[in-house]
Design an enzyme around this catalytic site. Structure first.
Site, PDB file in Angstrom:
ATOM      1  N   ASP A  13     -57.668  72.888  24.175  1.00 42.01           N
ATOM      2  CA  ASP A  13     -56.539  72.465  23.966  1.00 42.01           C
ATOM      3  C   ASP A  13     -55.718  72.995  25.344  1.00 42.01           C
ATOM      4  O   ASP A  13     -56.432  73.806  25.975  1.00 42.01           O
ATOM      5  CB  ASP A  13     -55.640  73.042  22.828  1.00 42.01           C
ATOM      6  CG  ASP A  13     -54.122  72.440  22.765  1.00 42.01           C
ATOM      7  OD1 ASP A  13     -54.116  71.469  22.823  1.00 42.01           O
ATOM      8  OD2 ASP A  13     -53.232  73.395  22.294  1.00 42.01           O
ATOM      9  N   SER A  14     -54.588  72.457  25.502  1.00 37.24           N
ATOM     10  CA  SER A  14     -53.734  72.753  26.661  1.00 37.24           C
ATOM     11  C   SER A  14     -53.300  74.472  26.382  1.00 37.24           C
ATOM     12  O   SER A  14     -52.991  75.112  27.440  1.00 37.24           O
ATOM     13  CB  SER A  14     -52.663  71.770  26.863  1.00 37.24           C
ATOM     14  OG  SER A  14     -51.828  71.901  25.528  1.00 37.24           O
ATOM     15  N   TYR A  45     -49.601  70.129  29.099  1.00 44.03           N
ATOM     16  CA  TYR A  45     -50.285  68.878  29.507  1.00 44.03           C
ATOM     17  C   TYR A  45     -49.434  67.834  29.316  1.00 44.03           C
ATOM     18  O   TYR A  45     -49.314  66.717  30.090  1.00 44.03           O
ATOM     19  CB  TYR A  45     -51.376  68.631  28.802  1.00 44.03           C
ATOM     20  CG  TYR A  45     -52.700  69.427  29.293  1.00 44.03           C
ATOM     21  CD1 TYR A  45     -52.635  70.676  29.968  1.00 44.03           C
ATOM     22  CD2 TYR A  45     -54.133  69.098  28.870  1.00 44.03           C
ATOM     23  CE1 TYR A  45     -53.777  71.389  30.304  1.00 44.03           C
ATOM     24  CE2 TYR A  45     -55.103  70.065  28.984  1.00 44.03           C
ATOM     25  CZ  TYR A  45     -55.008  71.020  30.117  1.00 44.03           C
ATOM     26  OH  TYR A  45     -56.077  71.795  30.274  1.00 44.03           O
ATOM     27  N   GLY A  46     -48.313  67.947  28.296  1.00 44.51           N
ATOM     28  CA  GLY A  46     -47.707  66.608  27.768  1.00 44.51           C
ATOM     29  C   GLY A  46     -46.624  66.181  28.836  1.00 44.51           C
ATOM     30  O   GLY A  46     -46.411  65.067  28.955  1.00 44.51           O
ATOM     31  N   CYS A  76     -56.210  68.580  21.705  1.00 47.77           N
ATOM     32  CA  CYS A  76     -54.828  68.413  22.400  1.00 47.77           C
ATOM     33  C   CYS A  76     -54.795  66.530  22.240  1.00 47.77           C
ATOM     34  O   CYS A  76     -55.652  66.097  23.024  1.00 47.77           O
ATOM     35  CB  CYS A  76     -54.822  68.729  23.785  1.00 47.77           C
ATOM     36  SG  CYS A  76     -53.698  68.561  24.727  1.00 47.77           S
ATOM     37  N   ASN A  77     -53.658  66.326  21.718  1.00 45.97           N
ATOM     38  CA  ASN A  77     -53.318  64.792  21.549  1.00 45.97           C
ATOM     39  C   ASN A  77     -53.353  64.230  23.035  1.00 45.97           C
ATOM     40  O   ASN A  77     -53.776  63.131  23.313  1.00 45.97           O
ATOM     41  CB  ASN A  77     -52.185  64.505  20.906  1.00 45.97           C
ATOM     42  CG  ASN A  77     -52.408  64.761  19.291  1.00 45.97           C
ATOM     43  OD1 ASN A  77     -52.476  63.600  18.774  1.00 45.97           O
ATOM     44  ND2 ASN A  77     -52.525  65.862  18.883  1.00 45.97           N
ATOM     45  N   THR A  78     -52.650  64.898  23.969  1.00 46.73           N
ATOM     46  CA  THR A  78     -52.261  64.524  25.441  1.00 46.73           C
ATOM     47  C   THR A  78     -53.714  64.334  26.000  1.00 46.73           C
ATOM     48  O   THR A  78     -54.036  63.381  26.759  1.00 46.73           O
ATOM     49  CB  THR A  78     -51.582  65.393  25.963  1.00 46.73           C
ATOM     50  OG1 THR A  78     -50.267  65.812  25.018  1.00 46.73           O
ATOM     51  CG2 THR A  78     -50.861  64.695  27.259  1.00 46.73           C
ATOM     52  N   GLU A 163     -43.419  77.092  19.792  1.00 49.63           N
ATOM     53  CA  GLU A 163     -43.982  78.212  20.235  1.00 49.63           C
ATOM     54  C   GLU A 163     -42.749  79.218  19.962  1.00 49.63           C
ATOM     55  O   GLU A 163     -43.417  80.576  20.144  1.00 49.63           O
ATOM     56  CB  GLU A 163     -44.182  77.816  21.798  1.00 49.63           C
ATOM     57  CG  GLU A 163     -45.194  76.696  21.871  1.00 49.63           C
ATOM     58  CD  GLU A 163     -46.145  76.983  22.814  1.00 49.63           C
ATOM     59  OE1 GLU A 163     -45.992  77.559  23.931  1.00 49.63           O
ATOM     60  OE2 GLU A 163     -47.384  76.387  22.917  1.00 49.63           O
ATOM     61  N   CYS A 195     -49.287  65.439  17.834  1.00 47.49           N
ATOM     62  CA  CYS A 195     -49.318  66.770  18.786  1.00 47.49           C
ATOM     63  C   CYS A 195     -49.922  67.703  17.924  1.00 47.49           C
ATOM     64  O   CYS A 195     -49.438  68.013  16.854  1.00 47.49           O
ATOM     65  CB  CYS A 195     -47.779  66.734  19.251  1.00 47.49           C
ATOM     66  SG  CYS A 195     -47.877  68.444  20.044  1.00 47.49           S
ATOM     67  N   THR A 196     -50.402  68.712  18.840  1.00 53.11           N
ATOM     68  CA  THR A 196     -51.087  69.987  17.925  1.00 53.11           C
ATOM     69  C   THR A 196     -49.988  70.718  17.263  1.00 53.11           C
ATOM     70  O   THR A 196     -50.393  71.323  16.508  1.00 53.11           O
ATOM     71  CB  THR A 196     -51.571  70.781  19.231  1.00 53.11           C
ATOM     72  OG1 THR A 196     -50.956  70.920  20.249  1.00 53.11           O
ATOM     73  CG2 THR A 196     -52.970  70.422  19.512  1.00 53.11           C
ATOM     74  N   HIS A 197     -48.644  70.701  17.809  1.00 53.17           N
ATOM     75  CA  HIS A 197     -47.731  71.742  17.270  1.00 53.17           C
ATOM     76  C   HIS A 197     -47.022  71.222  15.989  1.00 53.17           C
ATOM     77  O   HIS A 197     -46.428  71.849  15.336  1.00 53.17           O
ATOM     78  CB  HIS A 197     -46.869  72.006  18.386  1.00 53.17           C
ATOM     79  CG  HIS A 197     -47.291  72.805  19.552  1.00 53.17           C
ATOM     80  ND1 HIS A 197     -48.419  72.683  20.271  1.00 53.17           N
ATOM     81  CD2 HIS A 197     -46.773  73.846  19.895  1.00 53.17           C
ATOM     82  CE1 HIS A 197     -48.498  73.307  21.119  1.00 53.17           C
ATOM     83  NE2 HIS A 197     -47.747  74.432  20.965  1.00 53.17           N
TER      84      HIS A 197
HETATM   85  N1  DGL Z   1     -51.481  70.232  22.960  1.00 49.67           N
HETATM   86  C1  DGL Z   1     -50.442  69.143  23.325  1.00 49.67           C
HETATM   87  C2  DGL Z   1     -50.586  67.845  22.478  1.00 49.67           C
HETATM   88  O1  DGL Z   1     -51.178  67.968  21.459  1.00 49.67           O
HETATM   89  C3  DGL Z   1     -48.944  69.676  23.200  1.00 49.67           C
HETATM   90  C4  DGL Z   1     -48.443  70.859  24.153  1.00 49.67           C
HETATM   91  C5  DGL Z   1     -48.726  70.483  25.847  1.00 49.67           C
HETATM   92  O2  DGL Z   1     -47.757  69.688  26.014  1.00 49.67           O
HETATM   93  O3  DGL Z   1     -49.409  70.870  26.384  1.00 49.67           O
HETATM   94  O4  DGL Z   1     -50.097  66.955  22.797  1.00 49.67           O
END
Ligand code: DGL
Length: 285
Positions: A13-14, A45-46, A76-78, A163, A195-197
């Site tokens: 993940d990012s 990453y987003g 990570c979704n992105t 976060e 998104c992971t969060h």
């Molecule tokens: N992990 C990213 C996602 O799931 C969220 C955090 C980021 O922007 O890196 O898209």
């Protein structure tokens, strides 16, 4: 290297949000071991371009493959949105991102909703700017059904709120409401946590979506959908199952920066004891 079945599942993940995916995986696969990489030096990453995210994803995947994994899960979704096909073509092991399972779960929820309410509602996706701009969720849903429509909404404030640990109270509630309003107004009857969060905001998202829509809106978590897909792949023999016995959930945790802050915040994303966090260098990636 140990036999393939004994190798961990590699997850990247990012940053630390992907631990929500490890948590979902651990609940359905208690025998498996996980090797996690959080690219904390280059998070988020987003907000980055697709080219940059592809380059970062390749670097993360390379490190995990070199250490020995039996399958790669892009938490990570992105990163999944722009690099899953490229990594599938380049790597000689099963590769799964979170978008396809999330889209399948959303399509199922939309169809169930249509049976109950007689109307086929749209699928609303909350995600980072990169995920929404990539069009990956509408693409994945269009491969499942041509009847289903997807509307997307970037929700850039939600990652920093999570976060900071602000998952309850007026500030996250207002932000969630602001991001959900255009989705519900556009006719979304199912919401995807793209998104992971966002699983940490699930309660608020459910409440606000119901308040805006005037009825319960199903909320789909791509982390759970991904864990179910990995479980299926193991049952089908596409990924070799770990030998009998219960494993510690995470056997190794790698980050590219600030291991101490990662350790301090990781408990919000994953219950249980975490292994020590090791810092590695990905600058050539
Ligand atoms: N992990 C990213 C996602 O799931 C969220 C955090 C980021 O922007 O890196 O898209």
């Amino acid at each position: 290297m140990p036999p393939r079945a004994e190798l961990p599942l590699g997850v990247f993940d990012s940053g630390l949000g992907g631990l929500t995916v490890v948590g979902a995986l651990g609940r359905v696969l208690p025998r498996e071991r996980f090797l996690y990489l959080g690219d904390t030096a280059r998070v988020p990453y987003g907000t980055r371009s697709a080219e940059t995210i592809v380059r970062y994803s390749r670097g993360c995947a390379r490190v995990l493959v070199e250490r020995g994994i039996k399958a790669l899960i892009i938490a990570c979704n992105t990163a999944s949105a722009v690099s899953v096909e490229m990594l599938r073509a380049e790597l000689d092991l099963p590769v799964l991102g979170v978008i396809e399972p999330g889209a399948q779960a959303a399509a199922r929820a939309a169809e169930q909703n249509a049976e109950q309410h007689g109307v086929l509602a749209k699928i609303g996706v909350l995600g980072t700017q990169g995920t929404i701009a990539s069009g990956a969720y509408p693409r994945a849903v269009s491969q499942i059904s041509s009847r289903l429509e997807v509307v997307g909404q970037p929700a850039p404030l939600l990652v920093p709120l999570v976060e900071e640990g602000w998952t309850e109270g007026e500030v996250p509630r207002l932000a969630v409401r602001r991001y959900l309003t255009p989705l519900i107004e556009a006719g979304a009857g199912v919401i995807v946590l793209g998104c992971t969060h966002y699983p940490l905001l699930r309660g608020l998202i459910e409440q606000e979506a119901a308040a805006l829509a005037g009825r319960r809106v199903p909320v789909v978590d791509s982390a759970h959908a991904t864990a179910a897909q990995v479980e299926d792949w193991i049952e089908q023999g596409r990924i070799e199952a770990a030998p009998p016995g219960e494993a510690a959930l995470l056997n190794e945790l790698l980050v590219t920066d600030l291991p101490a802050s990662f350790e301090a915040v990781a408990g919000r994303f994953l219950d249980g004891t975490l292994p020590p966090v090791t810092q590695i260098d990905l600058t050539s990636g």
